[in-house]
Design a protein around this motif. Structure first.
Motif, PDB file in Angstrom:
ATOM      1  N   MET A   1      66.307  76.228  55.169  1.00 54.01           N
ATOM      2  CA  MET A   1      66.170  76.056  56.602  1.00 54.01           C
ATOM      3  C   MET A   1      64.819  76.633  57.024  1.00 54.01           C
ATOM      4  O   MET A   1      64.452  77.728  56.651  1.00 54.01           O
ATOM      5  CB  MET A   1      67.308  76.782  57.321  1.00 54.01           C
ATOM      6  CG  MET A   1      67.248  76.603  58.799  1.00 54.01           C
ATOM      7  SD  MET A   1      68.552  77.375  59.776  1.00 54.01           S
ATOM      8  CE  MET A   1      69.955  77.434  58.748  1.00 54.01           C
ATOM      9  N   ALA A   2      64.088  75.876  57.800  1.00 52.86           N
ATOM     10  CA  ALA A   2      62.789  76.309  58.307  1.00 52.86           C
ATOM     11  C   ALA A   2      62.966  76.943  59.673  1.00 52.86           C
ATOM     12  O   ALA A   2      63.736  76.469  60.495  1.00 52.86           O
ATOM     13  CB  ALA A   2      61.854  75.114  58.404  1.00 52.86           C
ATOM     14  N   ARG A   3      62.263  78.052  59.892  1.00 54.30           N
ATOM     15  CA  ARG A   3      62.318  78.754  61.169  1.00 54.30           C
ATOM     16  C   ARG A   3      60.934  78.741  61.801  1.00 54.30           C
ATOM     17  O   ARG A   3      59.945  79.047  61.149  1.00 54.30           O
ATOM     18  CB  ARG A   3      62.748  80.206  60.975  1.00 54.30           C
ATOM     19  CG  ARG A   3      64.164  80.381  60.516  1.00 54.30           C
ATOM     20  CD  ARG A   3      64.472  81.817  60.104  1.00 54.30           C
ATOM     21  NE  ARG A   3      64.065  82.810  61.073  1.00 54.30           N
ATOM     22  CZ  ARG A   3      64.822  83.253  62.068  1.00 54.30           C
ATOM     23  NH1 ARG A   3      66.031  82.795  62.223  1.00 54.30           N
ATOM     24  NH2 ARG A   3      64.377  84.176  62.889  1.00 54.30           N
ATOM     25  N   SER A   4      60.894  78.397  63.077  1.00 53.79           N
ATOM     26  CA  SER A   4      59.636  78.399  63.823  1.00 53.79           C
ATOM     27  C   SER A   4      59.802  79.220  65.088  1.00 53.79           C
ATOM     28  O   SER A   4      60.866  79.229  65.698  1.00 53.79           O
ATOM     29  CB  SER A   4      59.233  76.975  64.214  1.00 53.79           C
ATOM     30  OG  SER A   4      59.029  76.185  63.085  1.00 53.79           O
ATOM     31  N   LEU A   5      58.738  79.892  65.462  1.00 55.59           N
ATOM     32  CA  LEU A   5      58.690  80.620  66.729  1.00 55.59           C
ATOM     33  C   LEU A   5      57.889  79.778  67.706  1.00 55.59           C
ATOM     34  O   LEU A   5      56.749  79.401  67.407  1.00 55.59           O
ATOM     35  CB  LEU A   5      58.026  81.981  66.538  1.00 55.59           C
ATOM     36  CG  LEU A   5      57.687  82.759  67.799  1.00 55.59           C
ATOM     37  CD1 LEU A   5      58.948  83.101  68.595  1.00 55.59           C
ATOM     38  CD2 LEU A   5      56.899  84.017  67.455  1.00 55.59           C
ATOM     39  N   VAL A   6      58.486  79.465  68.843  1.00 51.60           N
ATOM     40  CA  VAL A   6      57.798  78.707  69.886  1.00 51.60           C
ATOM     41  C   VAL A   6      57.592  79.645  71.065  1.00 51.60           C
ATOM     42  O   VAL A   6      58.556  80.106  71.682  1.00 51.60           O
ATOM     43  CB  VAL A   6      58.605  77.461  70.316  1.00 51.60           C
ATOM     44  CG1 VAL A   6      57.857  76.697  71.401  1.00 51.60           C
ATOM     45  CG2 VAL A   6      58.910  76.566  69.132  1.00 51.60           C
ATOM     46  N   MET A   7      56.335  79.947  71.352  1.00 51.81           N
ATOM     47  CA  MET A   7      55.988  80.826  72.471  1.00 51.81           C
ATOM     48  C   MET A   7      55.420  79.962  73.593  1.00 51.81           C
ATOM     49  O   MET A   7      54.507  79.173  73.366  1.00 51.81           O
ATOM     50  CB  MET A   7      54.957  81.868  72.034  1.00 51.81           C
ATOM     51  CG  MET A   7      55.448  82.775  70.934  1.00 51.81           C
ATOM     52  SD  MET A   7      54.198  83.951  70.362  1.00 51.81           S
ATOM     53  CE  MET A   7      53.090  82.835  69.477  1.00 51.81           C
ATOM     54  N   THR A   8      55.970  80.116  74.780  1.00 56.93           N
ATOM     55  CA  THR A   8      55.530  79.322  75.919  1.00 56.93           C
ATOM     56  C   THR A   8      54.807  80.228  76.904  1.00 56.93           C
ATOM     57  O   THR A   8      55.327  81.281  77.306  1.00 56.93           O
ATOM     58  CB  THR A   8      56.725  78.638  76.599  1.00 56.93           C
ATOM     59  OG1 THR A   8      57.412  77.845  75.629  1.00 56.93           O
ATOM     60  CG2 THR A   8      56.264  77.735  77.746  1.00 56.93           C
TER      61      THR A   8
ATOM     62  N   ASN B   1      55.069  78.506  62.342  1.00 59.92           N
ATOM     63  CA  ASN B   1      56.076  78.080  61.378  1.00 59.92           C
ATOM     64  C   ASN B   1      56.392  79.177  60.371  1.00 59.92           C
ATOM     65  O   ASN B   1      55.563  80.050  60.113  1.00 59.92           O
ATOM     66  CB  ASN B   1      55.598  76.834  60.630  1.00 59.92           C
ATOM     67  CG  ASN B   1      55.467  75.657  61.559  1.00 59.92           C
ATOM     68  OD1 ASN B   1      56.294  75.437  62.429  1.00 59.92           O
ATOM     69  ND2 ASN B   1      54.397  74.896  61.396  1.00 59.92           N
ATOM     70  N   ASN B   2      57.589  79.086  59.799  1.00 61.58           N
ATOM     71  CA  ASN B   2      58.023  79.973  58.716  1.00 61.58           C
ATOM     72  C   ASN B   2      58.004  81.447  59.095  1.00 61.58           C
ATOM     73  O   ASN B   2      57.494  82.287  58.349  1.00 61.58           O
ATOM     74  CB  ASN B   2      57.186  79.730  57.455  1.00 61.58           C
ATOM     75  CG  ASN B   2      57.258  78.302  57.001  1.00 61.58           C
ATOM     76  OD1 ASN B   2      58.330  77.712  56.938  1.00 61.58           O
ATOM     77  ND2 ASN B   2      56.116  77.706  56.712  1.00 61.58           N
ATOM     78  N   VAL B   3      58.538  81.771  60.264  1.00 61.46           N
ATOM     79  CA  VAL B   3      58.582  83.172  60.694  1.00 61.46           C
ATOM     80  C   VAL B   3      59.693  83.900  59.948  1.00 61.46           C
ATOM     81  O   VAL B   3      60.679  83.308  59.523  1.00 61.46           O
ATOM     82  CB  VAL B   3      58.772  83.301  62.224  1.00 61.46           C
ATOM     83  CG1 VAL B   3      57.576  82.725  62.950  1.00 61.46           C
ATOM     84  CG2 VAL B   3      60.051  82.648  62.690  1.00 61.46           C
ATOM     85  N   LYS B   4      59.535  85.212  59.816  1.00 64.43           N
ATOM     86  CA  LYS B   4      60.501  86.000  59.058  1.00 64.43           C
ATOM     87  C   LYS B   4      61.818  86.159  59.820  1.00 64.43           C
ATOM     88  O   LYS B   4      61.848  86.130  61.051  1.00 64.43           O
ATOM     89  CB  LYS B   4      59.911  87.359  58.700  1.00 64.43           C
ATOM     90  CG  LYS B   4      59.552  88.221  59.899  1.00 64.43           C
ATOM     91  CD  LYS B   4      58.884  89.504  59.458  1.00 64.43           C
ATOM     92  CE  LYS B   4      58.559  90.360  60.678  1.00 64.43           C
ATOM     93  NZ  LYS B   4      57.925  91.607  60.304  1.00 64.43           N
ATOM     94  N   GLU B   5      62.890  86.339  59.076  1.00 56.06           N
ATOM     95  CA  GLU B   5      64.237  86.490  59.642  1.00 56.06           C
ATOM     96  C   GLU B   5      64.338  87.713  60.543  1.00 56.06           C
ATOM     97  O   GLU B   5      65.046  87.707  61.535  1.00 56.06           O
ATOM     98  CB  GLU B   5      65.271  86.633  58.515  1.00 56.06           C
ATOM     99  CG  GLU B   5      65.588  85.365  57.793  1.00 56.06           C
ATOM    100  CD  GLU B   5      66.636  84.530  58.502  1.00 56.06           C
ATOM    101  OE1 GLU B   5      67.456  85.079  59.258  1.00 56.06           O
ATOM    102  OE2 GLU B   5      66.614  83.305  58.286  1.00 56.06           O
TER     103      GLU B   5
END
Length: 70
Positions: free
Chosen positions: A1-8, A22-26
């Motif tokens: 599963m790929a994890r991304s952080l979206v900052m607005t 992309n690929n931020v740590k758990e």
């Protein structure tokens, strides 16, 4: 599963702009995210067509699962 952080962020023109990592740590915490967003604004490292980023709007972590179809 790929994890991304979206900052607005909100720019000087009042419009929202997203920055996605992309690929931020758990173990990424809300405090770390807020600090990172503060640095982006304070250092003025990004500019949009409507001007500099001036405030934080929101942040979210997006989990994606990819499944190939035969």
């Amino acid at each position: 599963m790929a994890r991304s952080l979206v900052m607005t962020f909100v720019n000087v023109g009042g419009k929202k702009s997203n920055i996605t990592l992309n690929n931020v740590k758990e173990s990424l915490t809300a405090e770390e995210i807020n600090k990172a967003m503060d640095v982006v604004i304070d250092k003025n490292v990004f500019q949009t067509k409507d001007g500099d980023l001036v405030s934080k709007d929101s942040a979210k972590i997006v989990d994606r699962t990819t499944r190939e179809i035969d």
